[in-house]
Design a protein around this motif. Structure first.
Motif, short mmCIF file in Angstrom:
data_model
loop_
_atom_site.label_atom_id
_atom_site.label_comp_id
_atom_site.label_asym_id
_atom_site.label_seq_id
_atom_site.Cartn_x
_atom_site.Cartn_y
_atom_site.Cartn_z
N ALA A 283 22.94 37.22 25.50
CA ALA A 283 22.21 37.55 24.90
C ALA A 283 22.75 38.46 24.28
N LEU A 284 23.91 39.27 23.95
CA LEU A 284 24.13 40.39 23.45
C LEU A 284 24.80 39.61 21.64
N SER A 285 24.90 38.32 22.06
CA SER A 285 25.35 37.73 20.60
C SER A 285 23.96 37.70 20.10
N THR A 286 22.39 36.70 20.20
CA THR A 286 21.77 37.37 19.97
C THR A 286 20.97 37.94 19.40
N LYS A 287 21.38 39.20 20.46
CA LYS A 287 20.61 40.70 20.21
C LYS A 287 21.43 41.11 18.81
N LYS A 288 22.79 40.70 18.72
CA LYS A 288 23.55 40.99 17.81
C LYS A 288 23.40 40.76 15.91
N GLU A 289 22.84 39.44 16.33
CA GLU A 289 22.45 38.87 14.93
C GLU A 289 20.91 38.64 14.36
N LEU A 290 20.10 39.31 15.73
CA LEU A 290 18.88 39.72 14.88
C LEU A 290 18.34 41.28 14.82
N GLY A 291 19.59 41.71 15.70
CA GLY A 291 19.92 43.42 14.88
C GLY A 291 20.50 43.73 14.07
N LYS A 292 21.71 42.75 12.92
CA LYS A 292 22.37 42.91 12.02
C LYS A 292 20.54 43.11 10.74
N ASN A 293 20.37 41.86 10.74
CA ASN A 293 19.40 41.41 9.96
C ASN A 293 18.66 42.35 10.21
N LEU A 294 17.19 42.90 10.86
CA LEU A 294 16.71 43.17 11.25
C LEU A 294 17.53 44.78 10.63
N MET A 295 17.84 45.14 10.94
CA MET A 295 17.96 46.58 10.45
C MET A 295 19.14 46.88 9.14
N GLY A 296 19.70 45.61 8.75
CA GLY A 296 19.74 45.54 7.23
C GLY A 296 18.70 45.64 6.33
N THR A 297 17.31 45.19 7.04
CA THR A 297 16.00 45.14 6.17
C THR A 297 15.49 46.24 6.11
N ILE A 298 16.31 47.05 7.18
CA ILE A 298 15.16 48.52 7.54
C ILE A 298 15.77 49.04 6.56
N GLN A 299 17.60 49.08 6.36
CA GLN A 299 18.08 50.29 5.23
C GLN A 299 17.72 49.52 4.24
N SER A 300 17.42 47.94 3.75
CA SER A 300 17.72 48.51 2.72
C SER A 300 15.76 47.98 1.72
#
Length: 337
Positions: free
Chosen positions: A183-200
């Motif tokens: 669960a956490l490894s999937t959350k990490k991958e989703l979160g990394k991409n989502l937050m990166g998109t929000i920031q950029s």
């Protein structure tokens, strides 16, 4: 002559005493470094990996990160005069309710934005902070040079402490721990991409990203981990994420537990050689940009885009630390080492 002899004898005894004291201190330090790790230290390391490294990963590259590595936090909050109590309290003071005024990392706030508020247990955060204070933690290879370059030598690199090698778990993982890992490894991958998109690119672009990429990313993580991984909800944005009757029961149970402020534990079932794992997905302040109050927290253009992409959307009007849905993960019982 006798006086001279006594003087030399005194100096010899003084030197011997000093050397003995140093040897004693060195021995005590060495013994302290090699003592069996405490349960609290092992828990602190595990908690840091589960709750911090999702965003503050030590393995992420220098560019494209969504937050600074934890060693950066350690370097900013620790100096040679900082006591363990001061360090632990300073970390909790910020995490309890993040604000720019509380932060000691203005550069990180400028580059990544303020850490979104999440509901953390004080005891867990203090275990994490205690572990960071006492042990040398994993860090990116580029960090030390980066810190000296960015601060122009004003910020001292700090990663003091005992070796954490003895804290690495060697025992067999339980089904609950395996499910949490997936669960956490999937959350990490989703979160990394989502937050990166929000920031950029901003929240609006993040809505489109989720629409197009959330399923492929989840599926790729499921394939990599040889498991079936779903995110389901009683109030789904996408109808395909609708929880079934059993999943909905667990969602309601998790809601009751979290609302009561009680500790949340995963649900693990063994059925015909397979393991079914369930764990809540809770909201933080970042989530409210797309899942919060539709009148006051979501930008009208973002809301319009959500309605266009998801005509049957039910995933609105959430507050912080509410159950947005659950992880529903199935994997082979034989995958346990």
């Amino acid at each position: 002559m006798k006086s001279r002899f006594l003087e030399i004898t005194f100096l010899c005894l003084l030197v011997a005493s000093f050397a003995s004291c140093n040897n004693k201190k060195q021995k005590e330090y060495t013994e302290a470094q090699t003592l069996q790790p405490t349960v609290a230290a092992i828990e602190g390391k595990k908690l840091m990996e589960q709750k911090c490294n999702l965003c503050h990963s030590p393995s992420s590259k220098r560019t494209g990160r969504i937050a600074p590595p934890m060693v950066a936090v350690k370097s900013h909050y620790l100096d040679e005069n900082t006591t363990k109590e001061e360090f632990v309290n300073a970390i909790w003071n910020f995490v309890e309710k993040p604000t720019k005024a509380k932060s000691k990392m203005n550069g990180a706030v400028f580059n990544f934005g303020l850490m979104p508020y999440q509901s953390f247990e004080e005891a867990e955060i203090k275990k994490i902070a205690s572990y960071i204070y006492e042990y040398k933690i994993e860090e990116p290879t580029w960090f030390k040079d980066h810190l000296e370059e960015e601060s122009k030598g004003k910020m001292k690199y700090r990663n003091d402490g005992k070796s954490s090698a003895s804290l690495n778990a060697s025992e067999t993982l339980t089904p609950s721990e395996i499910g949490m890992k997936y669960a956490l490894s999937t959350k990490k991958e989703l979160g990394k991409n989502l937050m990166g998109t929000i920031q950029s690119k901003g929240t609006l672009e993040a809505v489109t990203f989720c629409n197009k990429q959330a399923y492929p990313i989840t599926d790729s993580m499921a394939t990599a981990q040889n498991a079936k991984i779903k995110r389901v909800s009683d109030q789904p944005r996408n109808p395909e994420n609708q929880a079934n009757a059993k999943e909905n029961k667990y969602i309601q149970d998790f809601k009751t537990t979290i609302a009561a402020g009680k500790e949340v534990n995963p649900v693990v079932e063994h059925t015909n050689g397979m393991i079914n794992f369930y764990y809540p997905i809770t909201t933080n302040t970042m989530c409210l940009q797309c899942h919060g109050n539709s009148k006051s927290q979501i930008d009208p253009l973002v809301l319009s885009t959500i309605k266009n992409l998801y005509p049957e959307d039910k995933a609105l009007e959430y507050d912080v630390n509410q159950v947005r849905g659950i992880w529903a993960i199935t994997f082979d019982d034989n995958s346990i080492n």
